[in-house]
Scaffold this motif. Structure first.
Motif, PDB file in Angstrom:
ATOM      1  N   LYS A  56      25.660   2.920 -64.246  1.00  0.00           N
ATOM      2  CA  LYS A  56      24.322   2.357 -64.420  1.00  0.00           C
ATOM      3  C   LYS A  56      24.431   0.915 -64.901  1.00  0.00           C
ATOM      4  CE  LYS A  56      22.461   6.903 -65.692  1.00  0.00           C
ATOM      5  NZ  LYS A  56      21.778   7.702 -66.735  1.00  0.00           N
ATOM      6  N   CYS A 129      29.006   3.561 -57.475  1.00  0.00           N
ATOM      7  CA  CYS A 129      27.677   3.845 -58.048  1.00  0.00           C
ATOM      8  C   CYS A 129      27.175   2.741 -58.979  1.00  0.00           C
ATOM      9  CB  CYS A 129      27.633   5.191 -58.773  1.00  0.00           C
ATOM     10  SG  CYS A 129      28.005   6.604 -57.714  1.00  0.00           S
ATOM     11  N   LYS A 142      20.732  -5.159 -60.198  1.00  0.00           N
ATOM     12  CA  LYS A 142      21.119  -3.915 -59.523  1.00  0.00           C
ATOM     13  C   LYS A 142      20.835  -4.065 -58.031  1.00  0.00           C
ATOM     14  CE  LYS A 142      20.216   1.061 -59.292  1.00  0.00           C
ATOM     15  NZ  LYS A 142      19.247   2.121 -59.599  1.00  0.00           N
ATOM     16  N   GLU A 144      20.424  -1.647 -55.452  1.00  0.00           N
ATOM     17  CA  GLU A 144      19.487  -0.770 -54.740  1.00  0.00           C
ATOM     18  C   GLU A 144      18.023  -1.078 -55.060  1.00  0.00           C
ATOM     19  OE1 GLU A 144      23.307   1.637 -55.219  1.00  0.00           O
ATOM     20  OE2 GLU A 144      22.142   0.229 -56.417  1.00  0.00           O
ATOM     21  N   ARG A 147      15.668  -0.494 -60.994  1.00  0.00           N
ATOM     22  CA  ARG A 147      15.698   0.584 -61.991  1.00  0.00           C
ATOM     23  C   ARG A 147      17.118   0.686 -62.570  1.00  0.00           C
ATOM     24  NH1 ARG A 147      12.866   3.215 -57.722  1.00  0.00           N
ATOM     25  NH2 ARG A 147      14.679   4.556 -57.351  1.00  0.00           N
ATOM     26  N   GLU A 148      17.391  -0.109 -63.582  1.00  0.00           N
ATOM     27  CA  GLU A 148      18.759  -0.231 -64.087  1.00  0.00           C
ATOM     28  C   GLU A 148      19.234   0.983 -64.878  1.00  0.00           C
ATOM     29  OE1 GLU A 148      19.591  -3.887 -66.043  1.00  0.00           O
ATOM     30  OE2 GLU A 148      19.098  -5.108 -64.287  1.00  0.00           O
ATOM     31  N   ASN A 149      18.341   1.886 -65.227  1.00  0.00           N
ATOM     32  CA  ASN A 149      18.755   3.103 -65.929  1.00  0.00           C
ATOM     33  C   ASN A 149      19.157   4.215 -64.964  1.00  0.00           C
ATOM     34  OD1 ASN A 149      18.728   2.527 -68.677  1.00  0.00           O
ATOM     35  ND2 ASN A 149      16.498   2.690 -68.784  1.00  0.00           N
ATOM     36  N   ASP A 150      18.994   3.962 -63.670  1.00  0.00           N
ATOM     37  CA  ASP A 150      19.385   4.953 -62.655  1.00  0.00           C
ATOM     38  C   ASP A 150      20.752   4.597 -62.082  1.00  0.00           C
ATOM     39  OD1 ASP A 150      16.962   6.150 -63.026  1.00  0.00           O
ATOM     40  OD2 ASP A 150      16.058   5.370 -61.186  1.00  0.00           O
ATOM     41  N   SER A 151      21.539   5.627 -61.770  1.00  0.00           N
ATOM     42  CA  SER A 151      22.818   5.395 -61.100  1.00  0.00           C
ATOM     43  C   SER A 151      22.578   4.872 -59.683  1.00  0.00           C
ATOM     44  CB  SER A 151      23.626   6.694 -61.024  1.00  0.00           C
ATOM     45  OG  SER A 151      24.023   7.120 -62.298  1.00  0.00           O
ATOM     46  N   ARG A 153      24.124   4.329 -55.588  1.00  0.00           N
ATOM     47  CA  ARG A 153      24.709   5.198 -54.573  1.00  0.00           C
ATOM     48  C   ARG A 153      26.226   5.072 -54.561  1.00  0.00           C
ATOM     49  NH1 ARG A 153      20.610   3.770 -49.642  1.00  0.00           N
ATOM     50  NH2 ARG A 153      22.297   4.637 -48.376  1.00  0.00           N
TER      51      ARG A 153
END
Length: 451
Positions: A56, A129, A142, A144, A147-151, A153
């Motif tokens: 993350k 990821c 990031k 993708e 949302r930097e708290n989400d892993s 891909r």
């Protein structure tokens, strides 16, 4: 097919900060590119004191500052490129050893590293990821979405969508075309001489779609890849012809002959012809049949005189208008198919690595590295010795000098195959059969990166 990047921030990626960081690598051995104490000294981003990778961006910011992330992405660009050529060399070694599954496995990873190199040298870092973009000011985003708290891909599912999204930005596609130089010109200028109004992305995207086919289907064909990676090979036979595969290897080497100041003279000439004919065919297909024009009366023919004189001298009009592709290396035909044979996958790896090499050279030159690559010799020279390509006291003055011994090895290789009528055991036991030199594709990487 790989899932597209819908909300990606890849448009923020820029090579500007990568160029600035590359300047600090000049004259240093590769293990000194990242400063002592860098949190990602191995090129991987681990949680401190563990072997768990950080996935993350928010968490990565707790352990690496923006400068350290830029340093990491910059170091990955050239290294992924050279590693990709290494995987290609291992793939060819497997092909010679008649191990088709291992050849496919290594060719896939050669393509993967080529794509990761193109992205990294352009400001996009892929770290299992943890996928980030570096903007022109050195800020980190990031890849993708925001949302930097989400892993992010995983590597196999993100590389192709990221490369595809990057190439669909016209400035990036133009940069790709300008990186491949030939005869005092480059693909961007040559293409604009014939088609001044063409958008670069419309040319590059279908080209890379073909070259990176295996990356695009990586997720869909995961089970098929696993056959080569994990299943008994002899229970999943790959039909092959020793003669066809070895002749393909000889021919591929000849296409990798170095040119001055950099590039691959035969490969790049055929690439130019392929691109010109691809664009003509695409334009023709959009017209009514009655309005379609043959190649010899197309823009390629009528605007040929607009090409730079040095390019005209080196690449005759008759060559560009030859639809039969006389003398064209097999790898172009094989790469454009959707087959998953070892030769097709190796062909796509060669072309994608050629693109990655060109973009690395362009970016190194922008960082002030000289055309002869003097500043990266402290990285390249030890690798030549380590891989056994040359002795420590016999380093070449120019990497293109490696072509002389390579050419002789390829000639010995083909002569041995002919003399033994392509009987494998007779070939492997023959004297002067050209091995291991003909399996050392790193040679081409050396004169491509550091002519």
């Amino acid at each position: 097919m790989a899932t597209p990047l819908v909300n990606s921030q890849i448009g923020l990626a820029s090579p500007a900060s990568i160029v600035s960081e590359l300047m600090t690598f000049a004259g240093k051995p590769v293990r000194e590119w990242l400063p002592v104490g860098h949190p990602a000294q191995t090129g991987q981003v681990f949680e401190p004191g563990t072997d768990k990778t950080i996935r993350k961006v928010r968490k990565a910011r707790q352990h690496l500052n923006a400068v350290q992330m830029v340093e990491l992405v910059a170091a990955c660009g050239p290294n992924h490129c050279l590693d990709g050529w290494g995987y290609l060399a291992r793939s060819v070694s497997a092909l010679v050893a008649r191990d088709g599954h291992s050849a496919k496995h290594m060719a896939y990873y050669a393509q993967l590293r080529a794509a990761m190199s193109i992205l990294a040298i352009s400001g996009v870092g892929i770290f299992n990821c943890l996928n980030i973009c570096v903007d022109a000011n050195g800020a980190i985003h990031k890849l993708e979405d925001n949302r930097e708290n989400d892993s992010g891909r995983n590597t196999h599912s993100i590389v192709w969508p990221a490369l595809d999204a990057w190439l669909r930005i016209d400035t990036n596609a133009a940069r790709f075309l300008s990186a491949i130089t030939l005869h005092g010109s480059n693909l961007k200028d040559a293409l604009h001489s014939i088609w001044p109004s063409k958008q670069p992305a419309s040319i590059v995207v279908p080209l890379i779609d073909a070259w990176a086919f295996d990356l695009n289907i990586a997720s869909k064909h995961h089970d098929q890849r696993n056959i080569s990676s994990y299943s008994p090979h002899d229970l999943n036979e790959i039909p092959c012809s020793f003669q066809d595969e070895m002749d393909f290897l000889s021919e591929t080497w000849r296409s990798l002959e170095p040119s001055t100041p950099n590039g691959f003279v035969q490969l790049d000439n055929h690439m130019l012809r392929r691109m010109f004919q691809m664009i003509h065919q695409k334009d023709n297909s959009a017209l009514d049949p009655a309005d379609r024009s043959p190649l010899d009366s197309s823009s390629v023919a009528t605007r040929y005189s607009e090409l730079q004189p040095t390019l005209q001298q080196a690449v005759p009009k008759a060559f560009l208008l030859d639809e039969a592709g006389t003398g064209e290396p097999q790898l172009f035909q094989l790469a454009s198919t959707d087959g998953s044979t070892p030769r097709a996958m190796i062909s796509r790896a060669v072309l994608l690595l050629r693109a990655a090499t060109a973009l690395n050279v362009l970016t190194l030159n922008e960082a002030g590295f000289s055309q002869d690559g003097t500043e990266i010799r402290p990285w390249i020279d030890p690798l030549l010795v380590h891989r056994g390509i040359v002795a420590a006291d016999a380093l070449p003055d120019r990497m293109a000098d490696l072509w002389d011994s390579t050419k002789f090895a390829v000639e010995d290789f083909q002569a041995s195959l002919t003399d033994c009528s392509y009987e494998p055991h007779a070939f492997f036991t023959a004297n002067l059969n050209g091995t291991p030199d003909v399996t050392q594709l790193e040679r081409a990487a050396m004169w491509g990166i550091c002519p």
